[in-house]
Write an enzyme that holds these catalytic residues in place. Structure first.
Site, PDB file in Angstrom:
ATOM      1  N   GLY A 109       0.878  -1.387   0.026  1.00  0.00           N
ATOM      2  CA  GLY A 109      -0.119  -0.001   0.065  1.00  0.00           C
ATOM      3  C   GLY A 109       0.776   1.249   0.002  1.00  0.00           C
ATOM      4  O   GLY A 109       1.913   1.133  -0.219  1.00  0.00           O
ATOM      5  N   ASP A 157      -8.319  -2.103  -0.265  1.00  0.00           N
ATOM      6  CA  ASP A 157      -8.969  -0.832   0.013  1.00  0.00           C
ATOM      7  C   ASP A 157      -9.343  -0.135  -1.315  1.00  0.00           C
ATOM      8  O   ASP A 157     -10.228   0.694  -1.405  1.00  0.00           O
ATOM      9  CB  ASP A 157      -8.384   0.076   0.977  1.00  0.00           C
ATOM     10  N   GLY A 200     -12.075  -0.088   5.700  1.00  0.00           N
ATOM     11  CA  GLY A 200     -11.953   1.054   4.763  1.00  0.00           C
ATOM     12  C   GLY A 200     -11.768   2.156   5.900  1.00  0.00           C
ATOM     13  O   GLY A 200     -12.752   2.826   6.518  1.00  0.00           O
ATOM     14  N   ARG A 465     -33.521 -17.137 -26.798  1.00  0.00           N
ATOM     15  CA  ARG A 465     -32.543 -17.337 -27.847  1.00  0.00           C
ATOM     16  C   ARG A 465     -33.173 -17.287 -29.141  1.00  0.00           C
ATOM     17  O   ARG A 465     -33.373 -18.632 -29.672  1.00  0.00           O
ATOM     18  CB  ARG A 465     -31.666 -18.496 -27.643  1.00  0.00           C
ATOM     19  N   ILE A 525     -22.195 -14.114 -21.044  1.00  0.00           N
ATOM     20  CA  ILE A 525     -21.164 -14.770 -20.308  1.00  0.00           C
ATOM     21  C   ILE A 525     -19.801 -14.656 -21.263  1.00  0.00           C
ATOM     22  O   ILE A 525     -18.784 -14.778 -20.640  1.00  0.00           O
ATOM     23  CB  ILE A 525     -21.423 -15.950 -19.734  1.00  0.00           C
ATOM     24  N   ASN A 528     -18.325 -11.026 -25.538  1.00  0.00           N
ATOM     25  CA  ASN A 528     -17.737 -10.749 -26.871  1.00  0.00           C
ATOM     26  C   ASN A 528     -18.734  -9.899 -27.656  1.00  0.00           C
ATOM     27  O   ASN A 528     -18.941  -9.871 -28.814  1.00  0.00           O
ATOM     28  CB  ASN A 528     -18.114 -12.342 -27.673  1.00  0.00           C
TER      29      ASN A 528
END
Ligand code: F6P
Length: 566
Positions: A109, A157, A200, A465, A525, A528
């Site tokens: 960090g 973070d 954080g 589809r 997924i 493309n």
């Protein structure tokens, strides 16, 4: 002392561990081996550098086998009070020089990177001192007059300038989301409120992103405290309204460093008390703590660590002593090189602005996408619709899916629904994709219709589809659009959706009903689809694949078998 003329570099991890550090170390080692350089790993961070000996080990290709999927850092990290002293740094320099190392890849960090830069600045003096005291010879001093550095940010973070994502932040977000999803189901069963504290201290990235990703009902960030002193009443009112309209769970996410506008800390316990007293709710607090830093890295962190480790090694082997140290990061999915210390200073400035209560400036420094995400969150935590801007016509919009289902489609529908309603418009779900569009299978969406959809896989609206081919099919679609009087259409899906939108646009002269704005949101997924670097669902699919391959690998290693994964 080594007579080897090859370049020698070392890699180490420092500060808090983060998932994906191993991927970075592995990439550094293998890239260095590939470039025929001597590569060492310094175990236990700066402490190992000061101790030397067995803490600084030569690495080979196989030394980093099997670590990609491991959490934490396999080469260790430690706080080193000794390295903070000049004498400690002198010992560290001697240990490195003995092995001919004058190039370092630092993974850590902002504190760790600052330490490395101090070391680099002192290096010529340290070399001189070691020479004068006879601890190194003339040849070593002359051959390694400068220390060269490259920094990679490993931190959950995501608080560092110079990179859009730090190594570990994505995995920590996964851990938080898994935990909050689990808590949400028990919260809903009992109609309880839960306050979840995430890490954080000066950066609300994890709180903000997990708030959006889990559909939390209120979020506290260090950079953006509640705007008024009435925040208690406002939060309670918001949660009360949610209950009235049927929400079964209340989830409040609070960052570790959350505060009010006066800088007073807001803790999980403070919020629990408020909710218990004002709402009379059974409220529980869960502090996620180091669970967030644990477990196997996500696909994203493995790939990020690998890409950055690879780029950092090339950079370091090609750098010159004159070049300022660079931070290797990614911006908009491209590898970038930035001046390391400028990035450190900018990062520290955010913490300074927060400490000085300059929250507007702290938010500005966090950048545009952080601010945009905060605006999205602001809309989504409302329990009911907002007001349509004056003079704006009430629109009737349609939403549908196309192609195969992709994880995240439901989240997109949820956001679209709430945004439409928040702006005072109506949104209609076209069920089962294009089949519903042809058959007029349409239902109106309400604010609570999409409650809890953030965590649902698949596609609640249904999808298909299929791309219509015949004129008769397009006549049916036009009839649906006409009868529903739709003013616009949002298609969330894959290539079939793009094709449908294109076909409708091409036929707009024959069918005036097709003369409406159509927006396609890429969801597949396969990742493309044109026009976007990421499509909805691709990251989840990748994580699913990676977690199964991890398991298959265990068997492959144990039995020395070869597996082919399709
Ligand atoms: O910087 C990473 C981080 O995990 C912070 O989010 C958190 O505040 C801190 O480290 C915790 O540090 P430690 O592991 O030393 O308790």
């Amino acid at each position: 002392m080594t007579n080897d003329k090859r370049m020698s570099l070392a890699v180490f991890t420092s500060g808090g561990d983060a998932q994906g550090m191993n991927a970075a170390v592995r990439a550094v080692v293998r890239t260095a081996v590939n470039r025929n350089a001597n590569i060492y790993a310094i175990y236990e961070g700066y402490e190992g550098m000061v101790q030397g000996g067995e803490y600084i080990r030569p690495m080979t290709w196989s030394s980093v086998g099997g670590i990609l999927q491991q959490g934490g850092t396999q080469i260790g990290t430690a706080r080193s009070p000794e390295f903070r002293t000049r004498d400690g740094r002198r010992r560290a320099a001697k240990n490195l020089l003995e092995l001919g190392i004058d190039r370092l890849v630092v993974i850590g960090g902002d504190g760790s990177l600052t330490g490395a830069n101090i070391f680099r600045q002192e290096w010529p003096e340290l070399v001189q001192e070691l020479l004068e005291q006879g601890e190194i010879d003339e040849n070593t001093a002359v051959s390694h007059p400068q220390l060269m550095l490259v920094g990679l940010v490993g931190s959950i973070d995501n608080d560092m300038f110079g990179t859009d994502m730090t190594i570990g932040a994505d995995s920590a977000l996964h851990r938080i989301i898994e935990a909050v999803d689990a808590i949400a189901s028990t919260a809903a069963s009992h109609q309880r409120s839960f306050v979840i504290e995430v890490m954080g201290r000066n950066c609300g990235y994890l709180a903000l992103m997990s708030g959006v990703a889990t559909g939390a009902n209120w979020v506290f960030l260090p950079e953006n405290p509640p705007p008024t002193d009435n925040w208690r009443e406002e939060m309670c009112e918001r949660l009360r309204t949610g209950r009235k309209i049927g929400r079964r769970q209340n989830i409040v996410i609070v960052a570790e460093g959350a505060r009010d506008r006066h800088g007073e800390p807001i803790t999980g316990e403070d919020i629990r008390q408020i909710l218990s007293e004002e709402l009379g709710e059974d409220t529980r607090v869960t502090i996620l703590g180091h669970v967030q830093r644990g477990g196997s890295p996500s696909a994203f962190d493995r790939n990020l660590g690998t890409m950055l480790g690879y780029a950092a090694t090339h950079k370091l082997l090609d750098t010159t002593p004159e070049e300022e140290p660079q931070l290797v990061g990614i911006k908009q999915n491209k590898i970038t090189y930035s001046d390391l210390m400028t990035c450190v200073r900018q990062t520290q400035q955010v913490a300074d602005e927060i400490a000085a209560h300059n929250y507007g400036e702290a938010m500005r420094l966090r950048g545009r996408s952080f601010v945009e995400m905060n605006d999205i969150l602001d809309t989504l935590v409302r329990a009911h619709r907002g007001q349509r801007p004056l003079g704006q016509r009430k629109l009737r919009l349609g939403i549908m899916h196309a192609g195969g289902p992709a994880p995240g489609m439901n989240t997109a529908v949820r956001v679209a629904t709430r945004l439409c309603l928040d702006h005072g418009h109506n949104l209609y779900a076209i069920n089962n994709g294009v089949k519903g569009l042809m058959r007029n299978n349409v239902t109106k969406l309400h604010w609570m219709s999409v409650s809890s959809w953030v965590m649902l896989a698949g596609a609640e609206l249904g999808t298909a589809r299929y791309v219509p081919q015949t004129t008769a099919e397009y006549d049916q679609i036009a009839a649906t659009l006409q009868s529903r009087k739709l003013d616009g259409l949002l298609i969330i899906g894959g290539g079939d959706g793009y094709e449908l939108a294109y076909q409708m646009h091409q036929r707009r002269d024959q069918h005036p009903a097709f003369q409406l704005p159509i927006v396609c949101l890429p969801a597949s997924i396969n990742n493309n689809l044109p026009g976007s670097e990421y499509s909805i669902g691709a990251d989840t699919a990748l994580n699913t694949i990676v977690s199964y391959v991890d398991k298959i690998k265990q068997s492959a290693v144990a039995t020395q078998r070869c597996f082919i994964v399709e």
